[in-house]
Design a protein around this motif. Structure first.
Motif, PDB file in Angstrom:
ATOM      1  N   ALA A 161       8.514   7.573  -3.193  1.00 62.43           N
ATOM      2  CA  ALA A 161       7.720   6.786  -2.250  1.00 62.43           C
ATOM      3  C   ALA A 161       8.548   6.351  -1.066  1.00 62.43           C
ATOM      4  O   ALA A 161       8.044   6.201   0.041  1.00 62.43           O
ATOM      5  N   LEU A 185       8.705   7.727   2.883  1.00 62.20           N
ATOM      6  CA  LEU A 185       7.986   7.276   4.072  1.00 62.20           C
ATOM      7  C   LEU A 185       8.792   6.290   4.899  1.00 62.20           C
ATOM      8  O   LEU A 185       8.382   5.923   5.993  1.00 62.20           O
ATOM      9  N   LEU A 220       0.489   4.917   9.082  1.00 61.56           N
ATOM     10  CA  LEU A 220       1.348   3.741   9.084  1.00 61.56           C
ATOM     11  C   LEU A 220       1.089   2.859  10.300  1.00 61.56           C
ATOM     12  O   LEU A 220       1.200   1.630  10.216  1.00 61.56           O
ATOM     13  N   ALA A 251       5.595   1.203   5.259  1.00 61.10           N
ATOM     14  CA  ALA A 251       5.647   2.081   4.095  1.00 61.10           C
ATOM     15  C   ALA A 251       5.854   1.288   2.811  1.00 61.10           C
ATOM     16  O   ALA A 251       5.207   1.541   1.790  1.00 61.10           O
ATOM     17  N   GLU A 252       6.749   0.308   2.847  1.00 56.31           N
ATOM     18  CA  GLU A 252       7.017  -0.497   1.655  1.00 56.31           C
ATOM     19  C   GLU A 252       5.790  -1.309   1.244  1.00 56.31           C
ATOM     20  O   GLU A 252       5.441  -1.383   0.060  1.00 56.31           O
ATOM     21  N   LEU A 312       2.624  -0.717   2.061  1.00 58.78           N
ATOM     22  CA  LEU A 312       1.539   0.172   1.643  1.00 58.78           C
ATOM     23  C   LEU A 312       1.736   0.605   0.193  1.00 58.78           C
ATOM     24  O   LEU A 312       0.794   0.626  -0.602  1.00 58.78           O
ATOM     25  N   ALA A 313       2.980   0.938  -0.160  1.00 58.70           N
ATOM     26  CA  ALA A 313       3.259   1.348  -1.537  1.00 58.70           C
ATOM     27  C   ALA A 313       3.028   0.197  -2.501  1.00 58.70           C
ATOM     28  O   ALA A 313       2.487   0.384  -3.592  1.00 58.70           O
ATOM     29  N   THR A 367       0.467   6.682  -3.729  1.00 57.62           N
ATOM     30  CA  THR A 367      -0.165   7.038  -2.455  1.00 57.62           C
ATOM     31  C   THR A 367       0.890   7.318  -1.393  1.00 57.62           C
ATOM     32  O   THR A 367       0.763   8.265  -0.613  1.00 57.62           O
ATOM     33  N   ALA A 368       1.939   6.484  -1.370  1.00 57.61           N
ATOM     34  CA  ALA A 368       3.030   6.733  -0.431  1.00 57.61           C
ATOM     35  C   ALA A 368       3.747   8.027  -0.772  1.00 57.61           C
ATOM     36  O   ALA A 368       4.111   8.814   0.110  1.00 57.61           O
ATOM     37  N   THR A 369       3.934   8.270  -2.058  1.00 55.72           N
ATOM     38  CA  THR A 369       4.568   9.504  -2.499  1.00 55.72           C
ATOM     39  C   THR A 369       3.743  10.715  -2.085  1.00 55.72           C
ATOM     40  O   THR A 369       4.269  11.730  -1.622  1.00 55.72           O
TER      41      THR A 369
END
Length: 326
Positions: free
Chosen positions: A104, A107, A134, A156-157, A159-160, A167-169
């Motif tokens: 993850a 991103l 993003l 990114a952090e 969102l994960a 999802t980030a992955t």
């Protein structure tokens, strides 16, 4: 929320009273009250006629209103993010693509203004759809001032953390926004919004209960004040009878406080919502609302205790007056 520390006396339910074994009349009870270590030897009612401020409950209500506003702002932000992601173009993904091989954190190198994808997972410079996802998150959820202040995370952090690391992955692995990842982001964002809507509703219930409890406590306190004011205005020759009547009525007010405390305990044991806050303590809903505050964890009980202490002190003083007049 900033409130004063709680009363020193422990609120006990039910009140055991001051009646000694074998003592069955009001004179005996009054005599016991007059000899209590905390009872004063002279009645000075003038300084206790003011109504209590009820700062615990009022500060708790203000804190709840502030938290409700923040929760609703987050709800609206996740709804806006879902709408924006739903409108984005998607990219095709190779059939052998799998998100499991890309962390993850891949991103982390993409920002609203662009930048490459760290740790592989996409073309140099990143895919435009990744940057748009993003950027949408940054413009909606992370645009909330309290969100940035409290979490200090990149888009990114965050969102994960909010929508799942997978999802980030998947975004990093796909090299862009695939149709599957788009559906997952939209669905999870709407679920995040729904969860906050339910939480706001639960906070609404707590605000209503706080207002109801304050109304009940204020009513008791007004009656306390009127009783003491009445006692001050009694003419000569009637002081003792009036004091006994006031003493009895103050006991009734104390029992009403007991009842309010019992009712509040029931509410604490049956909260309007039990959020998964990953906290290792009981009553997580109330811990979430009042745990970070400087004041008491249970403001209503603290307020009832304060009023009960005031009534108890008033009653001791009245009892001392009656005993002195005998």
């Amino acid at each position: 929320m900033s409130v004063r520390t709680g009363p020193t006396a422990i609120f006990q339910i039910p009140d055991q009273g001051v009646t000694a074994a074998g003592c069955s009349n009001v004179w005996c009870e009054l005599g016991a009250a007059a000899t209590e270590p905390g009872a004063v030897t002279a009645v000075a009612l003038a300084g206790i006629l003011a109504l209590l401020a009820f700062a615990y409950v009022r500060d708790a209500e203000a804190a709840c209103r502030g938290e409700r506003r923040r929760v609703l702002d987050e709800r609206d932000a996740f709804e806006s993010f879902a709408d924006r992601v739903a409108e984005l173009d998607t990219v095709s993904v190779a059939t052998d693509s799998t998100p499991s091989g890309v962390p993850a954190g891949a991103l982390g190198g993409i920002g609203a203004a662009g930048g490459g994808i760290q740790s592989g997972g996409g073309p140099a410079g990143g895919d435009v759809t990744l940057r748009r996802v993003l950027a949408a998150y940054d413009d909606t959820v992370l645009s909330l001032s309290h969100y940035r202040d409290e979490y200090d995370e990149t888009a990114a952090e965050s969102l994960a953390a909010e929508l799942g690391p997978d999802t980030a992955t998947a975004l990093a692995s796909d090299g862009g926004l695939s149709s599957g990842t788009q559906s997952a982001l939209v669905d999870r964002s709407r679920r995040a919004a729904d969860a906050r809507d339910r939480l706001a509703g639960a906070i609404d219930e707590e605000i209503t209960e706080l207002a109801d409890r304050e109304t009940a406590l204020s009513g008791i306190d007004r009656r306390r004040k009127r009783l003491l004011a009445h006692l001050e205005g009694v003419g000569p020759g009637r002081e003792t009878d009036a004091a006994i009547d006031v003493w009895n009525r103050l006991g009734e007010l104390k029992r009403e406080c007991d009842g309010l405390a019992v009712d509040r305990q029931r509410s604490l044991d049956d909260p309007p919502l039990t959020p998964d806050l990953h906290e290792d303590h009981e009553r997580t809903f109330y811990g979430y609302l009042y745990g970070p505050a400087d004041g008491p964890r249970y403001p209503v009980l603290a307020q009832v205790a304060e009023l009960a202490d005031r009534i108890r002190a008033d009653r001791d003083e009245v009892g001392t007056q009656v005993a002195a007049d005998r």
